[in-house]
Design a protein around this motif. Structure first.
Motif, PDB file in Angstrom:
ATOM      1  N   UNK B  81       7.697  -1.640  12.971  1.00 15.40           N
ATOM      2  CA  UNK B  81       7.240  -3.028  12.781  1.00 15.40           C
ATOM      3  C   UNK B  81       7.979  -3.620  11.588  1.00 15.40           C
ATOM      4  N   UNK B  82       8.440  -4.866  11.714  1.00 18.59           N
ATOM      5  CA  UNK B  82       9.094  -5.523  10.588  1.00 18.59           C
ATOM      6  C   UNK B  82       8.056  -6.275   9.758  1.00 18.59           C
ATOM      7  N   UNK B  83       7.607  -5.642   8.694  1.00 14.33           N
ATOM      8  CA  UNK B  83       6.597  -6.280   7.842  1.00 14.33           C
ATOM      9  C   UNK B  83       7.157  -7.533   7.189  1.00 14.33           C
ATOM     10  N   UNK B  84       8.490  -7.655   7.151  1.00  9.87           N
ATOM     11  CA  UNK B  84       9.105  -8.837   6.534  1.00  9.87           C
ATOM     12  C   UNK B  84       9.288  -9.974   7.540  1.00  9.87           C
ATOM     13  N   UNK B 106       2.598  -6.257   5.664  1.00 11.09           N
ATOM     14  CA  UNK B 106       1.891  -5.000   5.390  1.00 11.09           C
ATOM     15  C   UNK B 106       1.050  -5.100   4.122  1.00 11.09           C
ATOM     16  N   UNK B 107       1.090  -6.255   3.453  1.00 12.66           N
ATOM     17  CA  UNK B 107       0.326  -6.419   2.225  1.00 12.66           C
ATOM     18  C   UNK B 107       1.036  -5.875   1.001  1.00 12.66           C
ATOM     19  N   UNK B 108       2.301  -5.524   1.164  1.00 14.75           N
ATOM     20  CA  UNK B 108       3.052  -5.060  -0.007  1.00 14.75           C
ATOM     21  C   UNK B 108       3.443  -6.273  -0.854  1.00 14.75           C
ATOM     22  N   UNK B 109       3.063  -6.242  -2.122  1.00 15.04           N
ATOM     23  CA  UNK B 109       3.403  -7.357  -3.016  1.00 15.04           C
ATOM     24  C   UNK B 109       4.861  -7.210  -3.428  1.00 15.04           C
TER      25      UNK B 109
END
Lengths: 390, 390
Positions: B81-84, B106-109
């Motif tokens: 999955x492309x979280x970006x 993905x919720x990555x800050x």
């Protein structure tokens, strides 16, 4: 809905059961209906509908309604749900009374029995009175314990998940195992819950809160207590202690009644539980001391109520319990006090259920249990059985 | 799942969309996967899975993962999955700071920007700082406003359903229209919510409350506030005022900080927001006056907290905010005070999110919005669009 295509053998029983539930639910929610009406509402074919209805009549879930006298021609047969196919019991055990109600599956109360007790009554005697009230109401309804599908008890104090009273201000009541006790008389599922919480449920069912999803119910009577409903669901809390704001000395519920009991104009021989009635009457007649006592009571009632309002921000506050009969003296002052204390004043209404709210809520609690155990698609019209009796 | 039988023409697009969602959700929740693994997990055939994955790659939802260097033979292609594919923003606007975070799906800050403000900063300047922080973090992440799918703002005070601040103790902040203001910069959906409530959300997401469903979050810092989670859901209340127990003078939150600010040992030039740090340090070193000040503060903190515990009976109390850094001085005394006040003592834990909880909660709030608008079966992978921009 109710698909009627070809079905593999093993699924046939399940399909019949779902069709039966479908027809029954349709009948429960409406007036007596003809087969044609039922077929239209359920999406089943006319012949399937007739099969299902005949099964339901044989199982005594459904009855044919007699045609109205004098009707011309041969009217179509009409059927109704038999609300008397099963019954439930709701019991309220308080410091001063035990009240038991027997209701049919439509929630119609067909018999009730009220017995006075004293706060100082022993645990054994109070339990015996619970049995007497429950069995008395049951017999008055012409039923035996085998006819009862669910029993719920409303009790003062903290009721844990197992149905034990974990804590109560009523003497000799902490530790009583209500579910265990009633389980010896009734084979059906038995539940116990806090009385204020069940009174809140009753308000949403048949009281002044039928149109609200976020409710704080305040019991104003010889005790002060609360029940909270959020998103239409009773809030129990993690340990069954939601709504117990009265424990906090700072919010005044512990001392609230003292203002009434301390009124100097009280006759010496008046029983404690009737003192408030005298004070409210005197205040209504203009006695300055009584007016002052009611004012002080209302301030303390408002303090605890405002803590609950600020915590959960309800749409509606319902004031129930014995003092709700004196709403004319209570409601406006309470609203005025709350206005000073909260950010957003909810509606404030008085219960119309008198002191029957908790018993009625216990009936509703029993009906909810039957709903889950009998009428849910996963249940399938078997009568509710307790795991230990399976 | 994902049925592959023959389907009438009009439903084909819908089916493709549901299959695409099915594959994408399966990839989101796991490590990079081969087509065979995906087919097994989704119940789709291998050829259908390949079709869907190729579509998702073309739409930039999914990327092929390069094989590990040095692998022998020709390894099966793996996809992730492309979280970006999209990004969200979470902003916290407080009396003393504005903090903006940009996160991927993905919720990555991936970037954040913090700017100090003063409680007395004007509304216009505070709003300008909000823009500066949000746009600063966005640019630091290499993004433009078009790349942002949702924005959430955490604000002090009462935030109504429209995203206006209905009431705040921060001067010149009552009445500000946060959603309207940010809506001029961002075309995506924008939401605003109370900062304590969002901090509670962050604790359940990535803090010390990940294993709890019934939580009271208490912000202990230059202000005192609370957020409540019931059954895993944020409690807003009917008018967005749930948790505002601090309004009630009787529960002590209004005066709590005065005990710290009033400590006689404070240096004259210490800024108000740093006073507490000095008092906690002095108390830790054994200064009797400072110890007394912390004790009095803790008593008042416990009073309001106990009102919330008694109202909703949570499983867990999380203490967050600036003072949570001094948990060693705070937690045991708080527990001891609470034990005296409540019926059932929940667990009490200190937040590990420092003063980033509200911003992180705003990120989670934005992600929840994307979840509903993009990834829900009824939504179908379109990027979120605000009704006024449709």
């Amino acid at each position: 809905m109710g698909g009627e295509g070809s079905v593999a053998g093993g699924d046939l029983n399940r399909l019949r059961q779902l069709n039966a539930l479908n027809v029954l639910q349709s009948l429960r929610g409406s007036h007596p209906s003809t087969l044609t009406e039922l077929a239209r509402r359920t999406g089943l074919s006319r012949p399937s509908t007739e099969d299902v209805v005949q099964d339901l009549v044989a199982q005594e879930w459904v009855a044919e309604v007699l045609p109205l006298p004098g009707a011309l021609g041969r009217p179509a047969r009409r059927y109704r749900f038999r609300a008397d196919a099963g019954h439930v019991i709701g019991i309220d055990v308080g410091g001063h009374k035990v009240l038991a109600m027997v209701a049919d599956l439509d929630g119609q109360v067909i018999a009730s029995r009220r017995i006075a007790v004293r706060p100082e009554t022993s645990q054994a005697n109070r339990l015996a009175t619970v049995d007497e009230a429950a069995l008395g109401a049951m017999r008055a309804a012409g039923l035996t314990a085998d006819d009862i599908w669910a029993v719920s008890v409303a009790s003062t104090g903290l009721v844990d998940r197992s149905g034990k009273v974990a804590y109560s201000v009523v003497p000799d009541w902490t530790g009583v195992d209500l579910v265990g006790h009633l389980g010896r008389t009734f084979a059906c599922p038995v539940r116990a819950e806090n009385d204020c919480r069940l009174a809140a449920l009753a308000e949403r069912w048949r009281g002044v809160a039928t149109d609200s999803e976020h409710i704080v119910y305040v019991l104003a009577g010889s005790r002060t207590g609360a029940g909270i409903i959020i998103n239409g669901q009773l809030l129990r809390g993690f340990a069954g202690a939601a709504g117990e704001i009265g424990v906090l000395p700072a919010v005044g519920w512990g001392r609230a009644q003292e203002h009434l009991r301390g009124w100097s104009g009280l006759p010496g021989d008046v029983p404690e539980e009737e003192a408030a009635t005298h004070v409210f009457a005197a205040a209504r007649a203009g006695d300055p001391g009584a007016v002052k006592a009611v004012e002080e009571y209302t301030k303390d009632l408002a303090l605890g109520t405002s803590a609950l309002i600020l915590a959960v921000d309800p749409e509606l506050v319902v004031v129930g319990g014995g003092f709700s009969r004196s709403a004319d003296m209570l409601l406006e002052p309470l609203r005025n006090e709350l206005t000073k204390l909260v950010l957003h004043l909810p509606q404030v209404r008085t219960s119309t259920l008198g002191d029957e709210g908790s018993a009625l809520g216990a009936v509703r609690h029993s009906l909810d249990l039957v709903e889950r155990l009998v009428f849910a698609p996963s249940a399938g019209l078997g009568r509710p059985v307790r795991p230990d009796r399976m």
